[in-house]
Write an enzyme that holds these catalytic residues in place. Structure first.
Site, PDB file in Angstrom:
ATOM      1  N   TYR A 109      61.630 -15.022 -15.963  1.00 49.49           N
ATOM      2  CA  TYR A 109      61.287 -14.879 -17.388  1.00 49.49           C
ATOM      3  C   TYR A 109      62.449 -14.253 -18.163  1.00 49.49           C
ATOM      4  CZ  TYR A 109      58.449 -13.469 -21.481  1.00 49.49           C
ATOM      5  OH  TYR A 109      57.932 -13.297 -22.742  1.00 49.49           O
ATOM      6  N   GLY A 118      48.726 -21.465 -27.474  1.00 49.24           N
ATOM      7  CA  GLY A 118      48.763 -20.126 -26.877  1.00 49.24           C
ATOM      8  C   GLY A 118      48.241 -19.075 -27.842  1.00 49.24           C
ATOM      9  N   PHE A 119      48.297 -17.844 -27.383  1.00 50.35           N
ATOM     10  CA  PHE A 119      47.822 -16.697 -28.166  1.00 50.35           C
ATOM     11  C   PHE A 119      48.593 -16.587 -29.493  1.00 50.35           C
ATOM     12  CE2 PHE A 119      48.843 -11.924 -28.357  1.00 50.35           C
ATOM     13  CZ  PHE A 119      47.813 -11.643 -29.221  1.00 50.35           C
ATOM     14  N   THR A 130      49.615 -22.522 -19.963  1.00 48.00           N
ATOM     15  CA  THR A 130      48.901 -21.233 -20.022  1.00 48.00           C
ATOM     16  C   THR A 130      48.027 -21.137 -21.267  1.00 48.00           C
ATOM     17  OG1 THR A 130      50.763 -20.177 -21.170  1.00 48.00           O
ATOM     18  CG2 THR A 130      50.719 -20.013 -18.761  1.00 48.00           C
ATOM     19  N   THR A 182      52.191  -7.495 -27.555  1.00 52.69           N
ATOM     20  CA  THR A 182      51.264  -7.792 -28.647  1.00 52.69           C
ATOM     21  C   THR A 182      49.922  -8.218 -28.063  1.00 52.69           C
ATOM     22  OG1 THR A 182      53.124  -8.412 -30.032  1.00 52.69           O
ATOM     23  CG2 THR A 182      50.967  -9.217 -30.716  1.00 52.69           C
ATOM     24  N   ARG A 238      47.561  -9.389 -18.379  1.00 52.47           N
ATOM     25  CA  ARG A 238      48.253  -8.400 -19.205  1.00 52.47           C
ATOM     26  C   ARG A 238      47.376  -7.160 -19.361  1.00 52.47           C
ATOM     27  NH1 ARG A 238      51.463 -12.102 -23.643  1.00 52.47           N
ATOM     28  NH2 ARG A 238      49.988 -13.752 -23.148  1.00 52.47           N
ATOM     29  N   SER A 282      56.214 -20.839 -23.707  1.00 49.54           N
ATOM     30  CA  SER A 282      56.665 -20.219 -22.449  1.00 49.54           C
ATOM     31  C   SER A 282      55.505 -19.435 -21.863  1.00 49.54           C
ATOM     32  CB  SER A 282      57.826 -19.237 -22.696  1.00 49.54           C
ATOM     33  OG  SER A 282      58.095 -18.502 -21.513  1.00 49.54           O
ATOM     34  N   LYS A 325      68.459 -29.613 -34.979  1.00 49.01           N
ATOM     35  CA  LYS A 325      69.779 -30.154 -35.365  1.00 49.01           C
ATOM     36  C   LYS A 325      69.606 -31.544 -35.985  1.00 49.01           C
ATOM     37  CE  LYS A 325      74.110 -31.359 -33.035  1.00 49.01           C
ATOM     38  NZ  LYS A 325      73.943 -32.488 -32.102  1.00 49.01           N
TER      39      LYS A 325
HETATM   40  P1  NAD Z   1      50.664 -17.774 -24.177  1.00 48.65           P
HETATM   41  O1  NAD Z   1      50.789 -18.007 -22.705  1.00 48.65           O
HETATM   42  O2  NAD Z   1      49.304 -17.486 -24.728  1.00 48.65           O
HETATM   43  O3  NAD Z   1      51.291 -18.976 -24.992  1.00 48.65           O
HETATM   44  C1  NAD Z   1      52.377 -19.742 -24.546  1.00 48.65           C
HETATM   45  C2  NAD Z   1      52.052 -21.218 -24.810  1.00 48.65           C
HETATM   46  O4  NAD Z   1      53.176 -22.018 -24.425  1.00 48.65           O
HETATM   47  C3  NAD Z   1      50.852 -21.716 -24.007  1.00 48.65           C
HETATM   48  O5  NAD Z   1      49.934 -22.356 -24.860  1.00 48.65           O
HETATM   49  C4  NAD Z   1      51.453 -22.684 -22.993  1.00 48.65           C
HETATM   50  O6  NAD Z   1      50.571 -23.710 -22.593  1.00 48.65           O
HETATM   51  C5  NAD Z   1      52.664 -23.189 -23.768  1.00 48.65           C
HETATM   52  N1  NAD Z   1      53.715 -23.725 -22.897  1.00 48.65           N
HETATM   53  C6  NAD Z   1      54.272 -23.155 -21.799  1.00 48.65           C
HETATM   54  N2  NAD Z   1      55.192 -23.961 -21.247  1.00 48.65           N
HETATM   55  C7  NAD Z   1      55.226 -25.088 -22.032  1.00 48.65           C
HETATM   56  C8  NAD Z   1      55.973 -26.293 -21.978  1.00 48.65           C
HETATM   57  N3  NAD Z   1      56.874 -26.517 -21.005  1.00 48.65           N
HETATM   58  N4  NAD Z   1      55.753 -27.234 -22.924  1.00 48.65           N
HETATM   59  C9  NAD Z   1      54.845 -27.023 -23.910  1.00 48.65           C
HETATM   60  N5  NAD Z   1      54.107 -25.895 -24.014  1.00 48.65           N
HETATM   61  C10 NAD Z   1      54.293 -24.934 -23.072  1.00 48.65           C
HETATM   62  O7  NAD Z   1      51.663 -16.551 -24.521  1.00 48.65           O
HETATM   63  P2  NAD Z   1      51.913 -15.789 -25.901  1.00 48.65           P
HETATM   64  O8  NAD Z   1      51.645 -14.354 -25.678  1.00 48.65           O
HETATM   65  O9  NAD Z   1      51.277 -16.490 -27.025  1.00 48.65           O
HETATM   66  O10 NAD Z   1      53.489 -15.947 -26.020  1.00 48.65           O
HETATM   67  C11 NAD Z   1      54.090 -16.856 -26.920  1.00 48.65           C
HETATM   68  C12 NAD Z   1      55.587 -16.647 -26.950  1.00 48.65           C
HETATM   69  O11 NAD Z   1      55.889 -15.309 -27.380  1.00 48.65           O
HETATM   70  C13 NAD Z   1      56.236 -16.826 -25.576  1.00 48.65           C
HETATM   71  O12 NAD Z   1      57.481 -17.480 -25.731  1.00 48.65           O
HETATM   72  C14 NAD Z   1      56.445 -15.396 -25.107  1.00 48.65           C
HETATM   73  O13 NAD Z   1      57.534 -15.288 -24.229  1.00 48.65           O
HETATM   74  C15 NAD Z   1      56.702 -14.662 -26.417  1.00 48.65           C
HETATM   75  N6  NAD Z   1      56.355 -13.230 -26.303  1.00 48.65           N
HETATM   76  C16 NAD Z   1      55.057 -12.824 -26.319  1.00 48.65           C
HETATM   77  C17 NAD Z   1      54.773 -11.453 -26.184  1.00 48.65           C
HETATM   78  C18 NAD Z   1      53.355 -10.922 -26.242  1.00 48.65           C
HETATM   79  O14 NAD Z   1      53.183  -9.704 -26.125  1.00 48.65           O
HETATM   80  N7  NAD Z   1      52.341 -11.714 -26.431  1.00 48.65           N
HETATM   81  C19 NAD Z   1      55.818 -10.534 -26.023  1.00 48.65           C
HETATM   82  C20 NAD Z   1      57.121 -11.011 -25.993  1.00 48.65           C
HETATM   83  C21 NAD Z   1      57.388 -12.356 -26.162  1.00 48.65           C
HETATM   84  N1  UDP Z   2      49.403  -2.692 -16.108  1.00 54.41           N
HETATM   85  C1  UDP Z   2      48.417  -1.859 -15.568  1.00 54.41           C
HETATM   86  N2  UDP Z   2      47.217  -2.415 -15.252  1.00 54.41           N
HETATM   87  C2  UDP Z   2      46.913  -3.739 -15.437  1.00 54.41           C
HETATM   88  C3  UDP Z   2      47.916  -4.580 -15.983  1.00 54.41           C
HETATM   89  C4  UDP Z   2      49.154  -4.019 -16.301  1.00 54.41           C
HETATM   90  O1  UDP Z   2      48.637  -0.647 -15.376  1.00 54.41           O
HETATM   91  O2  UDP Z   2      45.791  -4.152 -15.120  1.00 54.41           O
HETATM   92  C5  UDP Z   2      50.694  -2.088 -16.505  1.00 54.41           C
HETATM   93  C6  UDP Z   2      51.942  -2.818 -16.005  1.00 54.41           C
HETATM   94  O3  UDP Z   2      52.287  -2.361 -14.710  1.00 54.41           O
HETATM   95  C7  UDP Z   2      52.946  -2.413 -17.080  1.00 54.41           C
HETATM   96  C8  UDP Z   2      52.115  -2.320 -18.366  1.00 54.41           C
HETATM   97  O4  UDP Z   2      50.758  -2.130 -17.908  1.00 54.41           O
HETATM   98  O5  UDP Z   2      53.506  -1.136 -16.800  1.00 54.41           O
HETATM   99  C9  UDP Z   2      52.180  -3.545 -19.249  1.00 54.41           C
HETATM  100  O6  UDP Z   2      51.931  -4.687 -18.446  1.00 54.41           O
HETATM  101  P1  UDP Z   2      51.761  -6.150 -19.026  1.00 54.41           P
HETATM  102  O7  UDP Z   2      51.520  -7.041 -17.861  1.00 54.41           O
HETATM  103  O8  UDP Z   2      50.744  -6.170 -20.111  1.00 54.41           O
HETATM  104  O9  UDP Z   2      53.138  -6.504 -19.748  1.00 54.41           O
HETATM  105  P2  UDP Z   2      54.692  -6.144 -19.520  1.00 54.41           P
HETATM  106  O10 UDP Z   2      55.020  -5.240 -20.646  1.00 54.41           O
HETATM  107  O11 UDP Z   2      54.898  -5.488 -18.191  1.00 54.41           O
HETATM  108  O12 UDP Z   2      55.353  -7.469 -19.619  1.00 54.41           O
END
Ligand code: NAD
Ligand code: UDP
Length: 317
Positions: free
Chosen positions: A146, A12-13, A37, A176, A187, A76, A106
């Site tokens: 979520y 993931g990202f 994802t 992020t 997003r 996730s 653990k």
């Molecule tokens: P992302 O979707 O790019 O990465 C998530 C990764 O998890 C993906 O590669 C997906 O394939 C993998 N995955 C999902 N379900 C799985 C499963 N059952 N088994 C194995 N792999 C699985 O998203 P991201 O932005 O990189 O987010 C990573 C983590 O950070 C997530 O837990 C997310 O909730 C948390 N997070 C991210 C943000 C953000 O702004 N990017 C904000 C808050 C929390």
């Molecule tokens: N949003 C928007 N245009 C878009 C995508 C999202 O105005 O094309 C808004 C969304 O309604 C929210 C904020 O931007 O108020 C951030 O959305 P995002 O999906 O990035 O993440 P969230 O913080 O809601 O999980």
């Protein structure tokens, strides 16, 4: 001895950037992902990296990756569009998946860090959000798959700490962005940059007055690595406290890209939190951490990646 760490969600990202950061510290990294994802392209540069190993695996099924010293649980779906599409999978990965990875920690007496989220605060009535705030989450709305999975995960992590003495950390991540954000996951930053770069109207939901606080990926990863080395068991917010309305953010994207695209207003999704801004006093005091990259600089550093995404999509069409 060289540390061996497990990173779930490695394709993931954030997971892929964390792989890079921990390899840069000369750790052995085991990445796990089921590509629900994520994208193998995010790990392509590690193809010949001897210290990196990849296992394709759904973490909802119990698995064993061998002895590790640290587990970073990042798996996730994370964008509102993805977790709406993958609702049950999101509930499962935040419950069974988290429990399975806690069991690995653990088994090997490893430390454990869980990627939690500002969504634990829901649509907050405390502003900015401080870690001691319990949140205002709708437990049955469309975002609940979520939010409640993430809140369950926090409870599970605290329970393994209390009942099994596991050495745990919880990071509450605020929005992020940066290179490797999936171009099509809906997003706001990915949508706006892709739209601006392809000359399509920028979609702002509601009247654009909703706020978010955007953190560039290098700042976030720095904060998480620091937290992993600290002794703090209770949640720590990591995010950029500079708050933007979505309309201001769209205008910033237009300036950075030089795009002349128009801004259009669309319906606001149900339960979309009105305001988001982390109180980062705890991270500053405890970890000596604060973000360095402004939204303008972060967008400038992201444009190249998103331009490539637009060009690749155009070549495929
Ligand atoms: P992302 O979707 O790019 O990465 C998530 C990764 O998890 C993906 O590669 C997906 O394939 C993998 N995955 C999902 N379900 C799985 C499963 N059952 N088994 C194995 N792999 C699985 O998203 P991201 O932005 O990189 O987010 C990573 C983590 O950070 C997530 O837990 C997310 O909730 C948390 N997070 C991210 C943000 C953000 O702004 N990017 C904000 C808050 C929390
Ligand atoms: N949003 C928007 N245009 C878009 C995508 C999202 O105005 O094309 C808004 C969304 O309604 C929210 C904020 O931007 O108020 C951030 O959305 P995002 O999906 O990035 O993440 P969230 O913080 O809601 O999980």
């Amino acid at each position: 001895m060289q540390q061996r760490v497990l990173i779930t969600g490695a394709a993931g990202f954030l997971g892929s950037h964390l792989c890079d950061a921990l390899l840069a510290e000369d750790k052995l990294v085991v990445g796990v992902d089921n590509f629900s994802t994520g994208d193998a392209a995010n790990l392509a540069h590690l193809k010949n990296e001897a210290r990196f190993e990849f296992i394709e695996q759904d973490i909802c099924t119990p698995f064993d990756c061998g002895r590790v010293n640290y587990v970073f649980n990042f798996a996730s779906p994370a964008s509102p569009v993805d977790y709406a599409r993958l609702g049950i999978e999101t509930l499962l990965v935040g419950s069974a998946g988290t429990l399975n990875t806690l069991e690995i920690a653990k088994r090997y007496d490893a430390a454990y860090l869980h990627a939690s989220t500002s969504e634990c605060y829901g649509d907050p009535d405390v502003h900015p959000q401080v870690e001691t705030y319990w949140g205002r989450v709708n437990p049955i709305g469309p975002r609940s798959v979520y939010d409640e999975a993430k809140r369950f995960s926090e409870a599970a992590v605290m329970a393994y700490n209390r009942y099994h003495g596991l050495d745990t950390r919880l990071v509450r991540i605020f929005n992020t962005y940066g290179p490797r954000l999936q171009a099509n996951d809906g997003r706001v930053i990915s949508n706006l940059l892709i739209q601006a770069l392809s000359g399509k109207p920028l979609t702002v939901y509601g009247n654009g007055s909703h706020t978010r606080s955007f953190c560039y990926v290098s700042d976030l990863i720095d904060g998480i690595v620091r937290l992993s080395k600290s002794n703090e068991v209770l949640p720590v917010n990591i995010g950029n406290p500079v708050e933007w309305t979505i309309l201001e953010c769209a205008r910033e994207v237009l300036e950075v890209t030089g795009s002349k695209a128009e801004i259009v207003f669309k319906d606001l999704p149900v339960d979309d939190p009105a305001r988001r801004k982390p109180d980062i006093t705890k991270a500053k005091t405890l970890l000596g951490w604060e973000p360095k990259v402004s939204l303008r600089e972060g967008l400038e550093m992201s444009v190249g990646y998103f331009r490539e995404c637009v060009e690749r999509a155009a070549a495929k069409a």
